[in-house]
Scaffold this motif. Structure first.
Motif, short mmCIF file in Angstrom:
data_model
loop_
_atom_site.label_atom_id
_atom_site.label_comp_id
_atom_site.label_asym_id
_atom_site.label_seq_id
_atom_site.Cartn_x
_atom_site.Cartn_y
_atom_site.Cartn_z
N SER A 20 0.83 -1.21 0.00
CA SER A 20 0.00 0.00 0.00
C SER A 20 0.86 1.26 0.00
O SER A 20 0.49 2.29 -0.57
CB SER A 20 -0.91 0.02 1.23
N PHE A 21 2.02 1.18 0.64
CA PHE A 21 2.87 2.37 0.76
C PHE A 21 3.55 2.73 -0.56
O PHE A 21 4.18 3.79 -0.66
CB PHE A 21 3.90 2.17 1.87
N MET A 22 3.44 1.90 -1.57
CA MET A 22 3.94 2.29 -2.89
C MET A 22 3.11 3.43 -3.47
O MET A 22 3.61 4.26 -4.22
CB MET A 22 3.88 1.10 -3.85
N VAL A 23 1.83 3.47 -3.11
CA VAL A 23 0.93 4.45 -3.72
C VAL A 23 0.36 5.42 -2.71
O VAL A 23 -0.35 6.35 -3.08
CB VAL A 23 -0.24 3.73 -4.44
N ALA A 24 0.66 5.24 -1.43
CA ALA A 24 0.06 6.07 -0.39
C ALA A 24 1.13 6.68 0.50
O ALA A 24 2.13 6.03 0.83
CB ALA A 24 -0.91 5.25 0.46
N ASP A 25 0.90 7.95 0.90
CA ASP A 25 1.78 8.60 1.88
C ASP A 25 1.44 8.18 3.30
O ASP A 25 2.28 8.23 4.19
CB ASP A 25 1.63 10.13 1.78
N ARG A 26 0.18 7.79 3.49
CA ARG A 26 -0.28 7.38 4.81
C ARG A 26 -1.35 6.31 4.65
O ARG A 26 -2.16 6.36 3.71
CB ARG A 26 -0.85 8.58 5.58
N VAL A 27 -1.34 5.31 5.52
CA VAL A 27 -2.33 4.24 5.48
C VAL A 27 -2.99 4.14 6.85
O VAL A 27 -2.30 4.12 7.88
CB VAL A 27 -1.68 2.89 5.13
N GLU A 28 -4.32 4.10 6.84
CA GLU A 28 -5.09 3.93 8.07
C GLU A 28 -5.93 2.67 7.97
O GLU A 28 -6.49 2.38 6.91
CB GLU A 28 -6.00 5.14 8.31
N LEU A 29 -6.02 1.95 9.06
CA LEU A 29 -6.80 0.72 9.11
C LEU A 29 -7.71 0.77 10.33
O LEU A 29 -7.25 1.03 11.45
CB LEU A 29 -5.87 -0.48 9.17
N VAL A 30 -9.00 0.58 10.10
CA VAL A 30 -9.97 0.50 11.20
C VAL A 30 -10.63 -0.88 11.13
O VAL A 30 -11.12 -1.28 10.07
CB VAL A 30 -11.04 1.60 11.09
N THR A 31 -10.65 -1.59 12.25
CA THR A 31 -11.15 -2.96 12.23
C THR A 31 -11.84 -3.30 13.54
O THR A 31 -11.51 -2.76 14.60
CB THR A 31 -9.99 -3.95 11.97
N ARG A 32 -12.81 -4.20 13.45
CA ARG A 32 -13.44 -4.76 14.65
C ARG A 32 -13.67 -6.24 14.44
O ARG A 32 -14.22 -6.65 13.43
CB ARG A 32 -14.77 -4.07 14.96
N LYS A 33 -13.23 -7.03 15.38
CA LYS A 33 -13.41 -8.47 15.33
C LYS A 33 -14.89 -8.82 15.44
O LYS A 33 -15.62 -8.24 16.25
CB LYS A 33 -12.65 -9.14 16.49
N ALA A 34 -15.35 -9.75 14.61
CA ALA A 34 -16.75 -10.18 14.67
C ALA A 34 -17.08 -10.68 16.07
O ALA A 34 -16.36 -11.52 16.61
CB ALA A 34 -17.01 -11.27 13.64
N GLY A 35 -18.14 -10.16 16.65
CA GLY A 35 -18.55 -10.55 17.98
C GLY A 35 -17.95 -9.71 19.09
O GLY A 35 -18.36 -9.83 20.25
#
Length: 642
Positions: free
Chosen positions: A145-160
């Motif tokens: 992802s960092f090949m094309v992005a200056d910054r990467v954000e990830l938001v996640t929640r485990k099922a349950g």
């Protein structure tokens, strides 16, 4: 500030519950290579993110089958691409299994796991073209992802789970991680895209038409819908009421072979293997009747980086009626075929099947037997019809395949038949045993071989002298596994395998045998006396028929452990039992005839005998029991010679 003992990362905590974590030094180096110098085709970042999202959806569906109380929403599982040209962002979102905080640190931190140092060393040595292949094997596709992005954000929640987590980094040495109270189920990766080149519209990743092209090229076979929301379509369709599905969602293994292109196979291989190359060979098979299944398997061009690591991943993906069951199903392929990647889709298994149940399942055992026979059959076909392709396979994965000679007695003859070995016949190309047999000399009754640390060491061994002089071909076995399987294999196609470093060697003509018989009497007293001098080290001293230029050589009995195998045991911390070997003498060598004459004259040359034994030990790469004594004796003899 604190240090996480499991990762050696420096952690700064703030009052909001967020943390700033510093990448390890090696990880920073690797990430810098990823960002600045690895990939010639940056489009593949999207393939990696969609592949990760697809895996998350597969895992959620399986988890929901296994746990009815999971509390996860499985109504409309999909991947969504949300480009925003104004904000210069692209979000890749799924409503799959999601991750906990610990899983984010672990999985997104794959780049810092064991093996990084080895990979970096290889990357420094490799050219630009080879680097992409090495990175792909290491399995760090998320970081593309960092090949094309200056910054990467990830938001996640485990099922349950009740709470999510946000991860963010600019790829320059640290990442932040913090809890998120209202995160939706699944994972969303948002790329803050680098400034686009106005002249390069083909790589504007905020452009929906570019995304359509990439998905069609790399991810059309993904079994989940990959969508874009209304309003991101082509000009004039901003009022579309429904999301646009970008992929066909047709499982490759379920489509007729004539309808699948080589490019589609290559992309699917990259998806299941996390390799960045096309496969060396594609294998399809299907069975109907008692056990119905379809399989799509691949052989790699380059061995997986962890092929010979103790904790290497192995196995193929298992589906039941198109429903993903598990990655790396070890029950479907034996360990010696761990380089095989692909998919098996069975018709009659339970969706709740576990790894433990699979080990005992009769259908799985039947499928496994068929897969093994098919892979070995394909390897035999490559050897006979596409020798260059086979040579590539053998160079990369042959060492692993030979492990089957020990572990798979049912297929041992087949494995031996499709194996290749270095040989004195050709310094560049290995040989099959069938080809060796075709070249055997008249009257030759065995396939000759020798094990050792390297080709150079074996070719320089005194054991090779008579075989070289008389033109007998010898297999040169230098892989660690060779030391073990040769004792488990009786022979090939009715012809026994025989070590040239063990037992008696009979290469003599009738005339030479008559001369040797006379020599036995002539040197009998010398051999008896030398055996007494070396009684702690050798079991016998005898004349040799395998030497032409060296004065002496150490030989094992037929079932003795080889010196190389002894070293392997010591390297593993195990001290093998001491094996007394046989010292063979060259009756034509001046040193041996001189000893004979000195013995006949009543001189005590026991020091010379010790030197002769030490020389033979060193010639085969052995270790002297008392190096200082050997050096002292040698210095004394040299002094007398001056």
């Amino acid at each position: 500030m604190s240090t996480d003992p499991s990762t050696s990362e420096t952690i700064d905590s703030d009052t909001t519950g967020g943390e700033t974590i510093e990448f390890q030094a090696e990880a920073r180096q690797l990430l810098r290579l990823m960002i600045h110098s690895i990939y010639s085709n940056k489009d593949v970042f999207l393939r990696e993110l969609i592949s990760n999202a697809s895996d998350a959806l597969d895992k959620l569906r399986l988890a929901a089958y296994q746990d009815k109380d999971l509390g996860a929403d499985t109504e409309d599982l999909h991947v969504e691409l949300v480009p925003d040209a104004g904000a210069r962002t692209l979000t890749v979102r799924d409503n799959g299994i999601g991750m906990t905080r610990d899983e984010v640190v672990d999985l997104i931190g794959t780049i810092a796991r064991s093996g990084t140092a080895e990979l970096l060393a290889k990357l420094r040595e490799a050219g630009d073209d080879a680097r992409q292949e090495l990175i792909g094997q290491f399995g760090v596709g998320f970081y593309s992802s960092f090949m094309v992005a200056d910054r990467v954000e990830l938001v996640t929640r485990k099922a349950g789970a009740g709470e999510g987590v946000r991860w963010a980094s600019d790829g320059e040495g640290t990442y932040t991680i913090e809890p998120v109270a209202d995160a939706p189920q699944g994972t969303a990766v948002t790329l803050h895209l680098k400034a686009s080149d106005a002249e390069d519209q083909l790589h504007d990743y905020a452009d929906p038409s570019v995304l359509r092209r990439i998905v069609k090229t790399y991810s059309d076979f993904i079994t989940w819908p990959v969508r874009m929301p209304p309003g991101t379509g082509t000009a004039g369709d901003a009022d579309d009421a429904a999301p646009e599905t970008l992929n066909s969602m047709k499982a490759l293994w379920a489509r007729p072979q004539k309808d699948v292109t080589e490019e589609e196979y290559a992309e699917f291989y990259r998806h299941v293997s996390h390799d960045w190359q096309e496969p060396l060979e594609t294998i399809r098979l299907a069975a109907e009747g008692t056990f119905e299944y379809q399989a799509l398997l691949f052989l790699p061009k380059v061995a997986p980086m962890d092929l010979h690591m103790r904790d290497a991943r192995r196995g193929v993906q298992l589906y039941v009626r198109r429903v993903f069951i598990m990655d790396d199903c070890e029950a479907l392929v034996p360990e010696y075929l761990r380089f095989v990647k692909g998919v098996v889709d069975a018709a009659d298994l339970s969706l709740n099947v576990s790894r433990e149940i699979l080990q005992q399942d009769r259908q799985i055992s039947a499928i496994r037997r068929r897969l093994v026979k098919k892979v070995l059959s394909v390897l035999g076909s490559l050897r006979d019809n596409e020798p260059e392709k086979y040579a590539t396979f053998w160079e990369q994965c042959g060492r692993a395949l030979k492990e089957g000679l020990l572990s798979d007695a049912d297929n041992r003859d087949t494995i031996l038949g499709v194996s290749a070995f270095a040989t004195t016949h050709d310094a560049d190309a290995p040989t099959s045993l069938a080809a060796y047999k075709q070249r055997m000399r008249e009257g030759q009754d065995a396939i000759y071989y020798m094990t050792g640390d390297s080709r150079t060491a074996i070719e320089a061994s005194p054991h090779m002298e008579a075989f070289r002089d008389k033109g007998y071909e010898v297999l040169l076995l230098t892989d660690p596994v060779d030391e073990v399987w040769v004792d488990a294999v009786d022979g090939f196609d009715g012809t026994p395998l025989r070590s040239i470093a063990k037992g008696q060697v009979d290469l003599q003509t009738d005339e030479e045998k008559e001369e040797a018989a006379a020599k036995q009497t002539e040197f009998a007293d010398l051999c008896t006396w030398m055996a007494e001098v070396l009684t702690e080290d050798v079991k016998e001293v005898r004349l040799s028929t395998r030497l032409t230029t060296s004065p002496a050589v150490l030989v094992g009995d037929e079932f003795d452990m080889t010196p190389t195998l002894e070293k392997m045991y010591r390297a593993m911390g195990q001290e093998p039992p001491k094996v007394k070997r046989i010292l063979e003498l060259n009756p034509s060598h001046p040193l041996v005839t001189g000893l004979r004459d000195a013995r006949a004259a009543g001189k005590d040359e026991s020091g010379t005998v010790e030197l002769l034994h030490g020389m033979a030990l060193l010639a085969e790469g052995g270790e002297l029991a008392d190096p200082s004594r050997f050096v002292g004796l040698l210095a004394e003899r040299l002094q007398h010679a001056l």
